[in-house]
Design an enzyme around this catalytic site. Structure first.
Site, PDB file in Angstrom:
ATOM      1  N   CYS A 108      62.830 -52.733  15.757  1.00 47.98           N
ATOM      2  CA  CYS A 108      64.228 -53.280  16.088  1.00 47.98           C
ATOM      3  C   CYS A 108      64.598 -54.538  15.529  1.00 47.98           C
ATOM      4  O   CYS A 108      65.985 -54.711  15.331  1.00 47.98           O
ATOM      5  CB  CYS A 108      64.474 -53.581  17.497  1.00 47.98           C
ATOM      6  SG  CYS A 108      64.210 -52.283  18.706  1.00 47.98           S
ATOM      7  N   HIS A 242      69.540 -58.972  19.499  1.00 47.91           N
ATOM      8  CA  HIS A 242      69.218 -57.630  19.776  1.00 47.91           C
ATOM      9  C   HIS A 242      69.507 -57.011  21.135  1.00 47.91           C
ATOM     10  O   HIS A 242      69.106 -57.750  22.150  1.00 47.91           O
ATOM     11  CB  HIS A 242      67.697 -57.247  19.327  1.00 47.91           C
ATOM     12  CG  HIS A 242      67.204 -56.014  19.728  1.00 47.91           C
ATOM     13  ND1 HIS A 242      67.827 -54.848  19.392  1.00 47.91           N
ATOM     14  CD2 HIS A 242      66.196 -55.361  20.410  1.00 47.91           C
ATOM     15  CE1 HIS A 242      67.164 -53.831  19.800  1.00 47.91           C
ATOM     16  NE2 HIS A 242      66.055 -53.933  20.537  1.00 47.91           N
ATOM     17  N   ASN A 272      69.837 -49.499  23.823  1.00 51.06           N
ATOM     18  CA  ASN A 272      69.143 -50.100  22.923  1.00 51.06           C
ATOM     19  C   ASN A 272      69.040 -49.031  21.729  1.00 51.06           C
ATOM     20  O   ASN A 272      68.699 -48.173  21.710  1.00 51.06           O
ATOM     21  CB  ASN A 272      67.644 -50.399  23.201  1.00 51.06           C
ATOM     22  CG  ASN A 272      66.766 -51.045  22.292  1.00 51.06           C
ATOM     23  OD1 ASN A 272      67.145 -51.068  20.966  1.00 51.06           O
ATOM     24  ND2 ASN A 272      65.529 -51.460  22.554  1.00 51.06           N
TER      25      ASN A 272
HETATM   26  O1  UT7 Z   1      63.480 -52.991  21.356  1.00 54.85           O
HETATM   27  C1  UT7 Z   1      62.539 -53.224  22.356  1.00 54.85           C
HETATM   28  C2  UT7 Z   1      62.306 -52.261  23.377  1.00 54.85           C
HETATM   29  N1  UT7 Z   1      61.799 -52.390  24.498  1.00 54.85           N
HETATM   30  C3  UT7 Z   1      62.569 -53.253  25.484  1.00 54.85           C
HETATM   31  O2  UT7 Z   1      63.199 -54.137  25.328  1.00 54.85           O
HETATM   32  C4  UT7 Z   1      61.875 -53.272  26.980  1.00 54.85           C
HETATM   33  C5  UT7 Z   1      61.764 -55.011  27.525  1.00 54.85           C
HETATM   34  N2  UT7 Z   1      61.504 -54.577  28.773  1.00 54.85           N
HETATM   35  C6  UT7 Z   1      62.509 -54.233  29.859  1.00 54.85           C
HETATM   36  O3  UT7 Z   1      63.764 -54.243  29.535  1.00 54.85           O
HETATM   37  C7  UT7 Z   1      62.099 -54.068  31.322  1.00 54.85           C
HETATM   38  O4  UT7 Z   1      60.579 -54.320  31.546  1.00 54.85           O
HETATM   39  C8  UT7 Z   1      62.257 -52.555  31.870  1.00 54.85           C
HETATM   40  C9  UT7 Z   1      63.725 -52.365  32.007  1.00 54.85           C
HETATM   41  C10 UT7 Z   1      61.603 -51.793  30.845  1.00 54.85           C
HETATM   42  C11 UT7 Z   1      61.655 -52.503  33.193  1.00 54.85           C
HETATM   43  O5  UT7 Z   1      62.127 -53.334  34.178  1.00 54.85           O
HETATM   44  P1  UT7 Z   1      61.078 -54.292  35.221  1.00 54.85           P
HETATM   45  O6  UT7 Z   1      61.902 -55.100  35.907  1.00 54.85           O
HETATM   46  O7  UT7 Z   1      59.980 -54.737  33.959  1.00 54.85           O
HETATM   47  O8  UT7 Z   1      60.359 -53.182  36.020  1.00 54.85           O
HETATM   48  P2  UT7 Z   1      58.741 -52.641  36.031  1.00 54.85           P
HETATM   49  O9  UT7 Z   1      58.415 -51.789  34.702  1.00 54.85           O
HETATM   50  O10 UT7 Z   1      58.045 -53.917  36.484  1.00 54.85           O
HETATM   51  O11 UT7 Z   1      59.096 -51.464  36.943  1.00 54.85           O
HETATM   52  C12 UT7 Z   1      59.333 -51.695  38.405  1.00 54.85           C
HETATM   53  C13 UT7 Z   1      59.430 -50.561  39.300  1.00 54.85           C
HETATM   54  C14 UT7 Z   1      58.237 -49.523  39.003  1.00 54.85           C
HETATM   55  O12 UT7 Z   1      58.154 -48.846  40.121  1.00 54.85           O
HETATM   56  P3  UT7 Z   1      56.767 -49.426  41.239  1.00 54.85           P
HETATM   57  O13 UT7 Z   1      55.542 -49.527  40.288  1.00 54.85           O
HETATM   58  O14 UT7 Z   1      57.259 -51.023  41.444  1.00 54.85           O
HETATM   59  O15 UT7 Z   1      56.727 -48.821  42.410  1.00 54.85           O
HETATM   60  C15 UT7 Z   1      58.704 -48.407  38.013  1.00 54.85           C
HETATM   61  O16 UT7 Z   1      57.881 -47.381  38.297  1.00 54.85           O
HETATM   62  O17 UT7 Z   1      60.515 -49.605  38.664  1.00 54.85           O
HETATM   63  C16 UT7 Z   1      60.271 -48.234  38.311  1.00 54.85           C
HETATM   64  N3  UT7 Z   1      61.052 -47.871  37.266  1.00 54.85           N
HETATM   65  C17 UT7 Z   1      61.980 -47.102  37.646  1.00 54.85           C
HETATM   66  N4  UT7 Z   1      62.742 -46.795  38.745  1.00 54.85           N
HETATM   67  C18 UT7 Z   1      63.790 -45.786  38.674  1.00 54.85           C
HETATM   68  C19 UT7 Z   1      60.649 -47.698  36.076  1.00 54.85           C
HETATM   69  N5  UT7 Z   1      61.674 -47.003  35.383  1.00 54.85           N
HETATM   70  C20 UT7 Z   1      62.583 -46.481  36.363  1.00 54.85           C
HETATM   71  C21 UT7 Z   1      63.776 -45.987  36.547  1.00 54.85           C
HETATM   72  N6  UT7 Z   1      64.401 -45.553  37.703  1.00 54.85           N
HETATM   73  N7  UT7 Z   1      64.378 -45.345  35.244  1.00 54.85           N
END
Ligand code: UT7
Length: 317
Positions: A108, A242, A272
């Site tokens: 990215c 970004h 993204n």
């Molecule tokens: O260009 C670089 C590319 N990548 C990025 O920029 C990613 C950077 N990171 C992020 O944007 C965030 O970390 C995410 C959006 C990917 C995730 O958000 P988060 O607040 O860090 O959530 P998490 O990964 O801690 O997940 C929290 C919960 C989990 O459930 P449990 O374990 O708490 O029960 C996940 O399984 O949310 C769940 N989860 C979802 N629920 C519904 C993960 N994806 C989804 C989804 N819908 N799409």
């Protein structure tokens, strides 16, 4: 270096959060709250090379040039249907350019990496007019069964034409080996002699780790280019970051105590789009008349690697 033309292209198909609710255990509320994304444009029957060519043609038109006027085409791309020839070579054929070209993969951060290369070429006098093209289809890297990654991405192409000028005030690029936080493994052709185990794994990401690294590294990069250029944070017209997640953008904005309007966003409608996200934003804002000549812009990106890159430019058009 100065930017003299911009262009962009998006696939026709709009995938909304509610459409994702039909195929995944997810919800519009979760995606909105955690990412700020409401929809994304994704490739269906288009080819990435055609989107790339369209963005390139728009940037050339905007610069008042033709493809034949370009000395070099730098193409930023992570995946497309060819490992070789480069996407740059394919697009060159489509737009009728006759110049050296190659692809870079800084994930990215690719757009700002490409700007740093263009700046060095222009300073050396080796090339005079460079087309930078960022064309990405990250939706072909994720598993569509993995709700934690597939909801985040969209496909797009963004392009700029650059030429010699004094508008690049500071630029920094970095890379740190952090394969485990974000990677996509492709299976290569087997040979009769391969003995190691290999895998074909869609994009794997430790979202929280990427989030933290993105915020800390982008803050450091932005501080770096402000200090290198001697520009105060309040003098910057826009911080064009970004577009990965509105919470990442907000965390960086809050650190610099700047008003929301200085940190424009379009991740809500495009998701993204990897290295295309910053040139797409530049083109969108330029065509809306958001920039005046001399406006100071900070561009800042982060991506797999872990790569980061930032620069401070003055708008030249
Ligand atoms: O260009 C670089 C590319 N990548 C990025 O920029 C990613 C950077 N990171 C992020 O944007 C965030 O970390 C995410 C959006 C990917 C995730 O958000 P988060 O607040 O860090 O959530 P998490 O990964 O801690 O997940 C929290 C919960 C989990 O459930 P449990 O374990 O708490 O029960 C996940 O399984 O949310 C769940 N989860 C979802 N629920 C519904 C993960 N994806 C989804 C989804 N819908 N799409």
């Amino acid at each position: 270096m100065k930017i003299i033309g911009t262009g962009r292209a998006h696939p026709a198909f709009t995938l909304t959060n509610s459409m994702l609710e039909d195929i995944l255990d997810t919800s519009n509320e979760w995606i909105m709250e955690r990412t700020g994304i409401t929809q994304r444009q994704i490739i269906t029957d288009e080819k990435l090379e055609d989107l790339a060519a369209e963005a390139a043609r728009q940037a050339l038109d905007d610069a008042g040039l033709t493809a034949k006027d370009i000395d070099l085409l730098i193409c930023s791309n992570v995946v497309n249907e060819y490992a070789t020839p480069s996407l740059g070579c394919v697009v060159e054929g489509l737009i009728g350019a006759e110049c050296p070209t190659y692809d870079i993969n800084a994930a990215c951060s690719g757009f700002v990496y490409a700007l740093s290369m263009a700046e060095a070429y222009l300073r050396s006098g080796m090339f005079r007019r460079i087309l930078i093209l960022c064309a990405e289809e990250p939706t072909r890297m994720v598993s569509w069964q993995d709700r934690s990654t597939c909801v985040l991405f969209g496909d797009a192409a963004g392009a700029v034409v650059v030429t010699a000028g004094d508008e690049m005030k500071a630029i920094r690029i970095t890379a740190t080996p952090k394969r485990d936080v974000l990677r996509y493994e492709r299976m290569l052709q087997p040979t009769p002699y391969i003995t190691k185990s290999e895998s074909d794994v869609p994009l794997v990401m430790n979202g929280r780790e990427v989030f933290k690294t993105a915020v800390t590294s982008s803050i450091a990069d932005v501080k770096g280019v402000l200090s290198d250029s001697g520009v105060d944070k309040d003098e910057v017209k826009y911080y064009i970051l970004h577009q990965a997640n509105v919470r990442i953008i907000e965390a960086i904005r809050e650190h610099f105590k700047q008003p929301a309007e200085k940190f424009p966003r379009n991740v809500d409608k495009y998701g993204n789009t990897s290295s295309a996200s910053i040139p797409v934003m530049l083109d969108e804002m330029s065509r809306k008349g958001c920039f005046k000549r001399g406006d100071k812009l900070v561009l800042s990106a982060f991506g797999a690697g872990f790569t980061t890159a930032a620069c401070l430019i003055e708008w030249a058009k």
